[in-house]
Design an enzyme around this catalytic site. Structure first.
Site, PDB file in Angstrom:
ATOM      1  CD  GLU A 187      -3.073  -0.789   0.081  1.00 59.53           C
ATOM      2  OE1 GLU A 187      -3.171   0.237  -0.423  1.00 59.53           O
ATOM      3  OE2 GLU A 187      -3.743  -2.010  -0.201  1.00 59.53           O
ATOM      4  CG  ASN A 207      -0.791   5.247  -0.897  1.00 65.79           C
ATOM      5  OD1 ASN A 207      -1.554   4.898  -1.784  1.00 65.79           O
ATOM      6  ND2 ASN A 207      -1.095   5.441   0.497  1.00 65.79           N
ATOM      7  NE  ARG A 254      -4.741   2.957  -6.317  1.00 63.79           N
ATOM      8  CZ  ARG A 254      -4.293   2.002  -6.547  1.00 63.79           C
ATOM      9  NH1 ARG A 254      -4.139   1.081  -7.440  1.00 63.79           N
ATOM     10  NH2 ARG A 254      -3.520   1.452  -5.376  1.00 63.79           N
TER      11      ARG A 254
END
Length: 146
Positions: free
Chosen positions: A46, A50, A105
């Protein structure tokens, strides 16, 4: 005794799995449960995603930096980019918030990190990047780093 590793790699989406596997292999020496290892690998995924998508807007010229420190039953992670930064951290940490809805997303990155880790701290500065600090205490560690 602490055990520490650092790595850096180009901000390419295919490097997300490299980061996930590498951190997982390093953390495995503490003998985490399968759930704990999966959670740590998911958090790395994650945070790296990002950095690549939001920090660098998928521009591969950027670098993602990861450091991992193991001490007793504790895993400390730092994932950093030198991208655009986050305009509003409080907003970014809200479930379902995303700045890239066109990429489908989910907006759950920070929520996942917060749920899987014991501590999370995010620092960011416009056009200087974002650093995510994470900490997890393992439940059944037979740490090599005692």
């Amino acid at each position: 005794m602490k055990n520490h590793m650092e790595m850096q790699f180009s901000a390419l989406s295919q490097n997300e799995s490299f980061a996930r596997v590498t951190v997982g292999a390093f953390v495995a020496q503490l003998d985490p449960t399968m759930d704990e290892l999966t959670e740590i690998k998911t958090v790395v995924s994650e945070a790296v995603t990002n950095a690549i998508i939001h920090g660098y807007h998928n521009q591969p010229e950027g670098m993602v930096y990861i450091s991992v420190t193991l001490e007793h039953d504790t895993v400390e992670l730092m994932i950093k980019d030198e991208g655009i930064g986050i305009d509003n951290i409080d907003e970014a940490r809200q479930p379902l918030f995303t700045t890239k809805p066109e990429l489908e997303r989910s907006g759950m990155g920070f929520t996942i990190m917060e749920n899987f880790m014991d501590e999370i701290n995010v620092s960011t500065e416009a056009m200087m990047g974002t650093t995510v600090y994470l900490k997890k205490h393992l439940s059944k560690s037979k740490a090599m780093c005692n």
